[in-house]
Enzyme design. Sequence first.
Site, PDB file in Angstrom:
ATOM      1  N   ASP A  90      -2.706 -55.950  40.785  1.00 56.44           N
ATOM      2  CA  ASP A  90      -2.856 -54.570  41.249  1.00 56.44           C
ATOM      3  C   ASP A  90      -4.230 -54.375  41.881  1.00 56.44           C
ATOM      4  O   ASP A  90      -5.149 -55.183  41.676  1.00 56.44           O
ATOM      5  CB  ASP A  90      -2.640 -53.583  40.091  1.00 56.44           C
ATOM      6  N   GLU A 154      -4.337 -54.104  35.655  1.00 52.42           N
ATOM      7  CA  GLU A 154      -5.716 -54.292  35.184  1.00 52.42           C
ATOM      8  C   GLU A 154      -6.569 -53.074  35.531  1.00 52.42           C
ATOM      9  O   GLU A 154      -7.488 -52.722  34.793  1.00 52.42           O
ATOM     10  CB  GLU A 154      -6.328 -55.557  35.801  1.00 52.42           C
ATOM     11  N   GLU A 155      -6.263 -52.455  36.659  1.00 52.27           N
ATOM     12  CA  GLU A 155      -7.132 -51.379  37.159  1.00 52.27           C
ATOM     13  C   GLU A 155      -6.960 -50.061  36.417  1.00 52.27           C
ATOM     14  O   GLU A 155      -7.635 -49.093  36.714  1.00 52.27           O
ATOM     15  CB  GLU A 155      -6.903 -51.180  38.673  1.00 52.27           C
TER      16      GLU A 155
HETATM   17 ZN   LIG Z   1     -10.486 -56.664  39.128  1.00 53.86          ZN
END
Ligand SMILES: [Zn+2]
Length: 457
Positions: A90, A154-155
Amino acid sequence: MLVNGPPDDPTGEVTDLLQHLIRNACVNDGTVASGHEDRSVDVLGSYLSPASSGLDLEVYEPEPGRSSLVARIEGTDPTAPTLLLMGHTDVVPANPDGWERDPFGGELVDGVVWGRGAVDMLNLTASMAVATRHLAERGWRPAGTLVYLAVADEEALGEHGAGWLVDHERDHVAADYVITESGGIPLATPAGVRLPVIVGEKGSYWVRLTVSGTPGHASQPLRTDNALVKAAEVVTRIASYRPRAVIHDTWRQFVEGMAYPDEIGRLMLDGEQLYELCQSLPLGLARQAHACTHTTFAPTVVHGGTKTNVIPDRVELEVDIRTLPGQTGPEVRALLLDAIGEDLAPSVQISAASDDPSSSSATGTPLWEAIGRVTERMVPGSETIPFLTVGATDARFFRRLGATAYGFGLFSSQMDFESYGTMFHGDNERIDQESLRLSTELWKTLAVDFLGAGSGA
Ligand SMILES: [Zn+2]
């Protein structure tokens, strides 16, 4: 697929894969309905799955569209360590107005790939995949197991990605050693090139502040108890708050490894002087040096008021607080109250939205040694040094399981620390092809060195 250079040269392959990942635009805006990482899982799955690779692939999808992919090359020795190469698929949103090129075009211009995710971290996600496929295709059978993980979300703190996987599919992703973003930007020093390895990360403590006042008619503002005016003062105090510097071991080792001129090096390790020094350092280094050694407070969101002619009685603020190794929630709240001040504190209600402590791994581990050995050969005269990243990465989930996790990659000398820092979540994010080639070579060489050559290497 494009093919550049000799067949062994992975540059064309990793470039092409990165362009696909950028164009998939797996933009994570923090909502569960965003991301759509399944598009990049499809691309990576078909890239990794030709019969010649013999790789076992598994896909996990905790929410519709939020897929993560695992590929593994099983080791021959169950007692040998497992190494996980983890990249997220992502990216954060991009506003095209500030860009010279389409942020989701994945254009290749003069040896540079442009697009959101080019350095955070689709470059590494792509190069890890290429290395994994190349190792599998040549029939490499290591002693220890190699796992490749392309992870979603992850974001937005990893709830639908790494966080979910370690909670629900631990056996499929658990590893003794983990490498993910970022690190590896070559830093020129008088003593030679230094390659920072991320050994830890700051924690995040996000708070919502509710500032209360008394409603009234806005035509008579004299001596009213206006929540918005108080909130403005709260924001100003928090933004200008200066907690003391903490000179922790990772910072000390980093500064010593950088061989700064004596005077600068001394100031960087002086908790009383460091803040002043940061005023005169180049901006990228100044922000890093400050954030690495201080609890930071950034007011980021405000909601309040109901109508132009009503004195507001309630304003909500959100503050992004980043914490240092060892710091606890109560300590952070005490600092926050100190920033707000005794006079305003009774009007401010604090609620923690997330408390995710700092995490770190030791240096001197077998993986630390292997990274040093391999990079010394690839970048002659270089040395690795530890660094603390000021953002959050998925490494923390694995450190909490007991794994040793580092952030690393390898970049060419075309990438400097200043531009790297501003491209993270910024405009005109881009990566040169030599950096892509170097990272791909790094993963291959490191996997073979660390997991044992086995057969077919
Ligand atoms: Zn990253």
